[in-house]
Motif scaffolding. Structure first.
Motif, PDB file in Angstrom:
ATOM      1  N   LEU A   1       6.275   8.347   4.846  1.00 28.23           N
ATOM      2  CA  LEU A   1       6.450   8.460   3.402  1.00 28.23           C
ATOM      3  C   LEU A   1       7.124   9.792   3.091  1.00 28.23           C
ATOM      4  N   PRO A   2       7.884   9.886   2.014  1.00 24.30           N
ATOM      5  CA  PRO A   2       8.527  11.157   1.658  1.00 24.30           C
ATOM      6  C   PRO A   2       7.508  12.294   1.520  1.00 24.30           C
ATOM      7  N   ASP A   3       7.846  13.427   2.101  1.00 22.44           N
ATOM      8  CA  ASP A   3       7.034  14.647   2.008  1.00 22.44           C
ATOM      9  C   ASP A   3       5.669  14.509   2.681  1.00 22.44           C
ATOM     10  N   GLN A   4       5.539  13.539   3.605  1.00 17.57           N
ATOM     11  CA  GLN A   4       4.292  13.377   4.333  1.00 17.57           C
ATOM     12  C   GLN A   4       4.586  13.209   5.816  1.00 17.57           C
ATOM     13  N   PRO A   5       3.677  13.644   6.689  1.00 22.36           N
ATOM     14  CA  PRO A   5       3.896  13.458   8.133  1.00 22.36           C
ATOM     15  C   PRO A   5       3.754  11.988   8.501  1.00 22.36           C
ATOM     16  N   PRO A   6       4.434  11.552   9.546  1.00 18.48           N
ATOM     17  CA  PRO A   6       4.316  10.149   9.998  1.00 18.48           C
ATOM     18  C   PRO A   6       2.886   9.817  10.426  1.00 18.48           C
ATOM     19  N   ARG A   7       2.516   8.550  10.216  1.00 16.19           N
ATOM     20  CA  ARG A   7       1.194   8.078  10.622  1.00 16.19           C
ATOM     21  C   ARG A   7       1.336   6.848  11.500  1.00 16.19           C
ATOM     22  N   THR A   8       0.466   6.736  12.490  1.00 14.73           N
ATOM     23  CA  THR A   8       0.444   5.572  13.360  1.00 14.73           C
ATOM     24  C   THR A   8      -0.537   4.547  12.795  1.00 14.73           C
ATOM     25  N   ILE A   9      -0.094   3.298  12.679  1.00 16.58           N
ATOM     26  CA  ILE A   9      -0.921   2.247  12.112  1.00 16.58           C
ATOM     27  C   ILE A   9      -0.863   1.011  13.012  1.00 16.58           C
ATOM     28  N   ALA A  10      -1.907   0.179  12.945  1.00 20.42           N
ATOM     29  CA  ALA A  10      -1.941  -1.051  13.731  1.00 20.42           C
ATOM     30  C   ALA A  10      -1.100  -2.123  13.046  1.00 20.42           C
TER      31      ALA A  10
ATOM     32  N   THR B   1      14.526   5.847  -1.583  1.00 21.55           N
ATOM     33  CA  THR B   1      14.093   6.411  -2.866  1.00 21.55           C
ATOM     34  C   THR B   1      14.832   7.732  -3.095  1.00 21.55           C
ATOM     35  N   ALA B   2      14.679   8.289  -4.284  1.00 20.59           N
ATOM     36  CA  ALA B   2      15.330   9.560  -4.585  1.00 20.59           C
ATOM     37  C   ALA B   2      14.759  10.710  -3.769  1.00 20.59           C
ATOM     38  N   LYS B   3      13.548  10.573  -3.244  1.00 24.38           N
ATOM     39  CA  LYS B   3      12.905  11.638  -2.477  1.00 24.38           C
ATOM     40  C   LYS B   3      13.010  11.427  -0.976  1.00 24.38           C
ATOM     41  N   GLY B   4      13.614  10.324  -0.553  1.00 22.79           N
ATOM     42  CA  GLY B   4      13.704  10.033   0.864  1.00 22.79           C
ATOM     43  C   GLY B   4      13.254   8.612   1.156  1.00 22.79           C
ATOM     44  N   GLU B   5      13.241   8.242   2.437  1.00 24.51           N
ATOM     45  CA  GLU B   5      12.927   6.869   2.813  1.00 24.51           C
ATOM     46  C   GLU B   5      11.426   6.646   3.022  1.00 24.51           C
ATOM     47  N   ILE B   6      10.993   5.452   2.628  1.00 25.17           N
ATOM     48  CA  ILE B   6       9.695   4.922   3.053  1.00 25.17           C
ATOM     49  C   ILE B   6       9.995   3.992   4.220  1.00 25.17           C
ATOM     50  N   VAL B   7       9.393   4.251   5.381  1.00 25.79           N
ATOM     51  CA  VAL B   7       9.755   3.521   6.590  1.00 25.79           C
ATOM     52  C   VAL B   7       8.500   3.005   7.297  1.00 25.79           C
ATOM     53  N   ILE B   8       8.533   1.745   7.656  1.00 25.58           N
ATOM     54  CA  ILE B   8       7.575   1.192   8.610  1.00 25.58           C
ATOM     55  C   ILE B   8       8.386   0.772   9.818  1.00 25.58           C
ATOM     56  N   ASP B   9       8.119   1.389  10.954  1.00 27.37           N
ATOM     57  CA  ASP B   9       8.926   1.186  12.162  1.00 27.37           C
ATOM     58  C   ASP B   9       8.023   0.676  13.290  1.00 27.37           C
TER      59      ASP B   9
ATOM     60  N   ALA C   1       0.824  -1.204   0.000  1.00 29.73           N
ATOM     61  CA  ALA C   1       0.000   0.000   0.000  1.00 29.73           C
ATOM     62  C   ALA C   1       0.864   1.263   0.000  1.00 29.73           C
ATOM     63  N   ALA C   2       1.955   1.242   0.763  1.00 29.96           N
ATOM     64  CA  ALA C   2       2.849   2.412   0.809  1.00 29.96           C
ATOM     65  C   ALA C   2       3.492   2.668  -0.547  1.00 29.96           C
ATOM     66  N   LEU C   3       3.913   1.622  -1.230  1.00 27.28           N
ATOM     67  CA  LEU C   3       4.527   1.794  -2.542  1.00 27.28           C
ATOM     68  C   LEU C   3       3.513   2.276  -3.571  1.00 27.28           C
ATOM     69  N   ASP C   4       2.285   1.780  -3.479  1.00 32.71           N
ATOM     70  CA  ASP C   4       1.240   2.256  -4.386  1.00 32.71           C
ATOM     71  C   ASP C   4       0.956   3.733  -4.174  1.00 32.71           C
ATOM     72  N   GLN C   5       1.007   4.159  -2.912  1.00 28.25           N
ATOM     73  CA  GLN C   5       0.730   5.554  -2.608  1.00 28.25           C
ATOM     74  C   GLN C   5       1.893   6.453  -3.002  1.00 28.25           C
ATOM     75  N   ALA C   6       3.114   6.016  -2.741  1.00 32.22           N
ATOM     76  CA  ALA C   6       4.284   6.854  -3.022  1.00 32.22           C
ATOM     77  C   ALA C   6       4.587   6.927  -4.518  1.00 32.22           C
ATOM     78  N   ARG C   7       4.457   5.800  -5.216  1.00 32.20           N
ATOM     79  CA  ARG C   7       4.745   5.729  -6.665  1.00 32.20           C
ATOM     80  C   ARG C   7       6.120   6.309  -6.999  1.00 32.20           C
ATOM     81  N   ILE C   8       7.130   5.852  -6.240  1.00 31.82           N
ATOM     82  CA  ILE C   8       8.517   6.284  -6.442  1.00 31.82           C
ATOM     83  C   ILE C   8       9.374   5.039  -6.588  1.00 31.82           C
TER      84      ILE C   8
END
Length: 311
Positions: A263-272, A244-252, A189-196
């Motif tokens: 996600l790059p250029d987006q605020p962090p989100r809390t997920i279950a 990625t070229a725009k920064g890291e996609i991270v699930i921590d 889902a993160a890769l689909d959203q980022a498309r980078i």
């Protein structure tokens, strides 16, 4: 309802199942598969409890095969089958048969199990512990459409993982892979959203974690980038970082049921992202009985030349 049978046969067990169903007025309908659990006495209770919880989603006949180790000469020469038949409230939403095999009969468990399988229904074999090196060639495994092992139950999981690579057959799967489903869904889902385009990847986990190794191999195969293994204090998989070229996609997820998605250029989100119990893992595996192609891809993913560091 429980029926105890000592020094019995498969035929007598089938008669006891019919007797039990008649006694409680429940016909043998609605069960969708036979689940065979091959375990030892120590792990039988937890395994059966997980299977009974999963049976609320997948009503099944559960056969628990326990091979009793010979302790005396009499044990080695005595061949016997004891059974405990459970129907109704004592067996979840299906039927349960506890099979204890002594002596020579323990070497022919498939002959005991075969007459007890539901007719025209899929068969799943699960080894919570002590799985064979080649599940599909095991006499019980050969009866099944799906064969479930668990790398978390072995002392050196990464070494056993390599034997799984060479012995893999369609229908094999492992709970170390099943535990990754929420991670894989979130990453997709993160890769689909980022498309980078992703240029690098890293998987963080405790040392020797089989799920982390499978996740790294899957990412390497799907993204076609090198995947670094980063050793942390755990527990289990703690983070995935995609460069990625725009920064890291991270699930921590350092601990607990919640993770942070960045996600790059987006605020962090809390997920279950909780650690799921065994019953949920088994229920997921019983939802599909065809070959798990993604598991095969992850299993055979490139392991050579990987870079590992500790943080």
């Amino acid at each position: 309802m429980k029926i105890d049978l000592t020094d019995t046969t498969s035929s007598q067990i089938n008669k006891a199942l019919v007797q039990g169903r008649r006694a409680i007025g429940t016909p043998a309908v609605g069960m969708v598969l036979t689940l065979v659990i091959v375990t030892d006495e120590e792990d039988a209770y937890d395994s059966l409890k997980a299977a009974e919880e999963a049976s609320h989603e997948h009503p099944s006949r559960t056969l628990v095969v326990i091979k009793r180790h010979a302790r005396t000469l009499r044990d080695r020469t005595s061949s016997r089958l004891d059974a405990e038949v459970r129907v109704g409230a004592d067996a979840g939403t299906g039927e349960t048969v506890m099979l204890r095999l002594y002596g020579d009969v323990a070497d022919h468990a498939d002959s005991v199990v075969l007459p007890l399988l539901l007719p025209d229904a899929p068969v799943v074999v699960w080894w919570p512990v002590d799985a064979p090196d080649n599940p599909s060639r095991d006499p019980l495994g050969a009866l099944a459409q799906r064969r479930i092992t668990d790398l978390y139950a072995v002392e050196v999981p990464l070494a056993v993982l390599e034997t799984r690579v060479s012995s893999y057959a369609p229908g094999d799967t492992d709970l170390a892979w099943t535990r990754l489903t929420p991670w894989r869904s979130l990453l997709a889902a993160a890769l689909d959203q980022a498309r980078i385009p992703v240029t690098s990847a890293a998987v963080e986990s405790e040392a020797g974690n089989p799920s982390a190794e499978l996740l790294a191999r899957w990412l390497g195969s799907r993204l076609e980038v090198p995947v670094e293994r980063v050793v942390t204090d755990g527990p289990v998989v703690t983070a995935v970082r995609l460069g990625t070229a725009k920064g890291e996609i991270v699930i921590d997820r350092p601990e607990g049921p919640l993770a942070t998605l960045t996600l790059p250029d987006q605020p962090p989100r809390t997920i279950a992202l909780k650690v799921r119990p065994t019953s949920e893992l088994i229920a997921e595996e019983l939802r599909r009985l065809d070959a798990d192609e993604m598991y095969a891809i992850a299993l055979r993913g490139e392991a050579a030349g990987r870079n590992t560091r500790r943080v």
